[in-house]
Write a protein that holds these residues in place. Structure first.
Motif, PDB file in Angstrom:
ATOM      1  N   CYS A   1       0.834  -1.215   0.000  1.00  0.00           N
ATOM      2  CA  CYS A   1       0.000   0.000   0.000  1.00  0.00           C
ATOM      3  C   CYS A   1       0.862   1.254   0.000  1.00  0.00           C
ATOM      4  O   CYS A   1       1.823   1.358   0.761  1.00  0.00           O
ATOM      5  CB  CYS A   1      -0.913   0.000   1.228  1.00  0.00           C
ATOM      6  SG  CYS A   1      -1.907   1.497   1.367  1.00  0.00           S
TER       7      CYS A   1
ATOM      8  N   ASN B   1      -0.531   1.299   7.527  1.00  0.00           N
ATOM      9  CA  ASN B   1      -1.340   0.667   6.483  1.00  0.00           C
ATOM     10  C   ASN B   1      -2.387  -0.274   7.076  1.00  0.00           C
ATOM     11  O   ASN B   1      -3.530  -0.317   6.631  1.00  0.00           O
ATOM     12  CB  ASN B   1      -0.449  -0.108   5.507  1.00  0.00           C
ATOM     13  CG  ASN B   1       0.428   0.819   4.681  1.00  0.00           C
ATOM     14  OD1 ASN B   1       0.257   2.028   4.712  1.00  0.00           O
ATOM     15  ND2 ASN B   1       1.369   0.244   3.949  1.00  0.00           N
TER      16      ASN B   1
ATOM     17  N   ARG C   1      -0.678   4.306   0.225  1.00  0.00           N
ATOM     18  CA  ARG C   1      -1.541   5.322   0.832  1.00  0.00           C
ATOM     19  C   ARG C   1      -1.959   6.397  -0.174  1.00  0.00           C
ATOM     20  O   ARG C   1      -1.963   7.585   0.137  1.00  0.00           O
ATOM     21  CB  ARG C   1      -0.859   5.945   2.060  1.00  0.00           C
ATOM     22  CG  ARG C   1      -0.520   4.912   3.107  1.00  0.00           C
ATOM     23  CD  ARG C   1      -1.747   4.206   3.653  1.00  0.00           C
ATOM     24  NE  ARG C   1      -2.409   4.972   4.666  1.00  0.00           N
ATOM     25  CZ  ARG C   1      -2.039   4.983   5.947  1.00  0.00           C
ATOM     26  NH1 ARG C   1      -1.040   4.248   6.359  1.00  0.00           N
ATOM     27  NH2 ARG C   1      -2.695   5.708   6.819  1.00  0.00           N
TER      28      ARG C   1
END
Lengths: 266, 279, 338
Positions: A157, A194, A159
């Motif tokens: 991830c 995350n 973000r």
């Protein structure tokens, strides 16, 4: 599709709506959302299996509100998004014109919110075999394996919040991750941050998610976020014995009933 | 080993805390490190990044003048996470400071001119720096006029200094509060800053105007000054876009191709007019 | 130094890579896993997948990580101690198999991170990173490096550029001292270079717009920024996969007594980026943020830093969840194919 286009054209020409949100051919063989404000561009509209975006996401955007009244080319998933948003008071259902389309791109017209709900009810959600098999695979893992699986997935991830941005139900003006007094969730793209983000997001959507899968399709690093939501949807219907129809217009996690089987609530 | 960490703050001890208005405080800060204290130099109009460890950094101007050596002051309103944490700090505690950053008011070029300072609300601090700078070099300038307004009497900051300026024969001070913001004892004007300004006999000739305040005040003040025939290049203000780094890297304070942190925060009205409306 | 050309036979490539890894350097190279092509830390040559057009993420995280610790602190009411990061601990790193667009991106990042004052975190990482580039054999419809004055065989930014030539052997162009240092470690693997027309071995990508035309047409007010961006969902994907986007946020992790201050990636696409505490936002609407993205890359950066903030890699378009194709928009703005 001709009737969809004709109705869209009529709505624009009569100035009943100022924009039609639908799908057009993308640049790469995919379909993409399109905003048509002049009926001479109406022939751009398409509908096919590639039209997966949940267009309900645009109905709460300030940029779209600014244009005026909206008509939406609405697939089943978009319809669900619309009903959910209307039930959560994000707009008045009657303020939106719906150009319902079925799988074959044929126009469906709805006179009321109830008719939309009936239509959705007659077309129960069909998860893809891939979704179901991944869900069952994860369910069959041990706790430790599952932990490792999601840690690995979340590690990618970045973000970018594409999951949030593509989700019609993520409409908060101030998302919990953007609030810093207190800082509920770390905004940093590391293991803890995350994990916090994806768990919180899944929980915020539990019982509200329409399982359109837009989050997972938007994810640039292919995290199967829809599986989290799918699992929670199953848990909700299992634990609360709630039908999809009920879920569309209600939020079970916010309903209190003295007859609830859980003791802690009494 | 490379060791110039541009993100590393200097440590400063809070020497004095002054309550200015509800939620508004002034800190007097001193460098803990002697070398840093000796090497520190700044000009009126520059700003810094003030931080509380664990909470983050916040941007505000240096509110004391460079003519007062050995300390700096900052004035802030408790609004966000960092300013709330700062507001909880007491005398003797330590905060971080990076700076000075940005350009400055060209006060050397103003020598021999009249100065008109117009400020509103919490925007007095950047102007206080330049006001004291000019007052400390009083003989360099001709008439000095200060017009300052706030919502209510309570919201006026630097009350002691307002009194001091009021008593000085070489300063004309006009204070005002918004209609309804006055108290029975209030002796100043009542009305919005631009309205008060309009009623005054402004002489534009050989005069520099400095305007700091909320966007709405600035918007209505510029036309008053232009009507009074101030040259656009003689009207100064500061922009307050959101910043993180302070030196042109983090990418959020730009207005068109102009970076507020590097090219500003001080701009003339003539410069502002050329910028896109992105502030 | 004068660039020199050498030949690296295909059978020597695994030894080349593994010698560097065994020499203690971190080596990142493209890998393919579940159809995902990404740069990863490599131990064996067999993990590498060189036959790729583009990775999802760029190589910028090697010199500009998503999280960079700026310092640690311990504090109480009376004392604050700031502990510096020891930049000497940043490892020597090799990026192997980056395409010329990625290699060229460091120049753009460098321009930002050295503007007036030097960001030593970036500079140290960059100085410790050697780029062994790989010319492109193929491109797709998203690629447009030739339109931003680069090309699929460009040596810009590569310390060594490899180009696959006859018999799948590699022409190695050793461009810099860092490249030469790597070459010297494995000198015995190289042979004298044959005379080759490198251009015949790289993909031919037509130029689709002219940068000067584009820059001339860009205007803050005059363009259909809203039409271009209505579809945009306001996520940060484009910026985070972009090799040259370098905007960041500064955050503290920890509490008031112990923790660290970090720099994390941020993006102009998110409304919070410019939101004032007062609630005022200079770029409230997405079309304003989209304009910022394009203007920053193609007008402000050339004006202020003398570099264009785009290397034509096409990642933003490939990753965009709603198919906002930057090339389509740039062609439209610049007035069509030239």
């Amino acid at each position: 599709m001709d009737r969809v286009k004709q109705k869209a054209r009529d709505l624009l020409d009569s100035n009943k709506v100022q924009v039609v949100i639908g799908y057009e051919e993308g640049t790469d063989g995919t379909a993409r959302p399109v905003f048509i404000m002049d009926s001479k561009n109406i022939d751009k509209l398409i509908f096919n299996d590639r039209c997966y975006h949940n267009l309900a996401v645009y109905l709460t955007k300030v940029e779209v509100e600014k244009i005026g009244r909206v008509a939406v080319e609405a697939s089943l998933n978009t319809l669900k998004g619309i009903v959910k948003l209307a039930s959560e008071g994000q707009f008045v259902f009657e303020d939106i014109d719906i150009l319902g389309v079925n799988r074959n791109g044929e126009l469906y017209e709805f006179a009321s919110l109830d008719e939309v709900i009936d239509y959705i009810d007659q077309h129960p959600v069909e998860y893809s075999p891939e979704e179901i098999s991944l869900l069952r695979k994860i369910e069959s893992m041990t706790r430790e394996e599952r932990w490792e699986y999601w840690q690995e997935e979340f590690s990618r991830c970045i973000r970018c919040y594409a999951c949030r941005a593509a989700c019609p139900n993520c409409y908060c003006d101030a998302c919990i991750v953007d609030i810093n007094q207190p800082q509920w969730i770390s905004p940093t793209p590391d293991a803890l941050g995350n994990l916090e983000w994806h768990i919180i997001r899944a929980m915020h959507l539990a019982g509200r998610c329409v399982n359109c899968g837009a989050c997972a399709k938007a994810c640039p690093v292919d995290i199967p976020l829809n599986i989290l939501n799918l699992k929670l949807a199953e848990e909700i219907s299992k634990n609360f014995g709630i039908s999809e129809e009920f879920l569309l217009t209600n939020y079970p996690l916010a309903i209190y009933d003295p007859n609830d089987k859980e003791n802690f609530i009494k | 080993m490379r060791n110039d960490n541009i993100y590393k703050p200097c440590l400063m001890r809070i020497e004095k805390v002054t309550d200015e208005a509800p939620d508004v405080k002034t800190f007097r800060l001193k460098f803990i490190d002697d070398v840093q204290a000796r090497n520190f130099d700044f000009k009126a109009g520059q700003f810094g990044e003030y931080s509380v460890m664990g909470e983050g950094e916040s941007t505000f101007c240096i509110a004391s003048p460079p003519t007062r050596k050995g300390y700096i002051e900052c004035t802030f309103r408790k609004t966000g996470r960092v300013t709330s944490a700062l507001a909880n700090k007491e005398e003797g505690e330590i905060i971080g400071f990076r700076g000075p950053y940005g350009n400055r008011f060209p006060i050397e070029e103003w020598k021999g001119k009249n100065l008109l300072f117009v400020a509103g609300g919490i925007a007095l601090p950047p102007m206080r720096c330049v006001i004291w700078n000019c007052l400390d070099l009083r003989e360099d300038y001709k008439d000095i006029t200060i017009v300052y307004g706030a919502k209510t009497v309570d919201d006026l900051i630097y009350k002691n200094e307002l009194e001091e300026w009021n008593e000085r024969p070489d300063v004309t001070l006009v204070t005002t509060v918004d209609p309804g913001g006055e108290t029975p004892a209030w002796k100043g004007q009542i009305g919005f800053v631009p309205t008060i300004l309009e009623k005054m006999e402004l002489k534009a000739e050989n005069t520099i105007a400095v305007v700091c305040g909320p966007p709405i005040m600035i918007k209505f003040t510029f036309p008053v000054l232009v009507k009074a025939e101030f040259k656009e290049a003689d009207i100064f203000t500061t922009l307050e876009n959101r910043m993180k780094c302070g030196f042109g890297k983090c990418g959020r304070c730009n207005v068109g191709s102009v970076y507020v942190c590097k090219d500003g925060p001080v701009f003339t009205y003539a410069q502002l007019k050329k910028l896109p409306a992105e502030y | 130094m004068t660039p020199q050309n050498k030949l690296l036979k295909k059978e020597c490539l695994p030894t080349f890579v593994e010698t560097l890894v065994k020499g203690g350097k971190l080596l990142y190279a493209p890998t393919k896993e579940n159809e995902r092509i990404e740069f990863k830390l490599i131990e064996n040559f067999s993990e590498i997948y060189l036959d790729y057009i583009q990775t999802t993420k760029s190589i910028k995280s090697i010199v500009f990580p998503p999280i960079e610790k700026l310092f640690e602190y311990v504090a109480d009411k009376e004392h604050v101690e700031i502990k510096d990061v020891n930049l000497n601990t940043i490892p020597e790193t090799i990026v192997f198999g980056a395409h010329p667009c990625d290699a060229a991106s460091f120049k753009v990042l460098n321009a930002v991170f050295t503007w007036d004052c030097n960001d030593e975190f970036f500079l140290t990482r960059k100085d410790k990173t050697t780029v062994i580039g790989l010319s492109c054999k193929n491109h797709d419809d998203y690629c447009f490096c030739t339109s931003v004055d680069l090309n699929p065989g460009s040596t810009e930014g590569s310390d060594i550029l490899l180009t696959r030539i006859e018999n799948d052997n590699y022409l190695a162009e050793i461009m810099t001292e860092k490249g030469e240092a790597v070459y010297k470690l494995v000198k015995n693997l190289f042979e004298p270079a044959p005379q080759v027309d490198k251009n015949a071995f790289v993909t031919q990508l037509p130029k689709l717009f002219d940068l000067n035309d584009l820059r001339g047409k860009l205007s803050f007010e005059g363009l259909s920024w809203m039409q271009q961006s209505l579809r945009c969902l306001s996520c940060g994907t484009c910026a985070y996969v972009c090799p040259t986007c370098s905007c960041f946020d500064i955050q503290d992790i920890g509490n008031q007594t112990k923790g660290k201050r970090v720099r994390i990636w941020d993006t102009c696409a998110l409304p919070q980026f410019t939101l004032h505490t007062s609630g005022h936002n200079p770029r409230h609407f997405q079309n304003e943020r989209w304009r910022q993205r394009i203007m920053h890359k193609f007008s402000y950066e050339p004006e202020r830093l003398h570099v264009y903030g785009c290397v034509g890699c096409g990642r933003c378009s490939r990753a965009c969840p709603v198919n906002i194709n930057i090339l389509e928009n740039l062609i439209e703005i610049s007035g069509g194919n030239k």
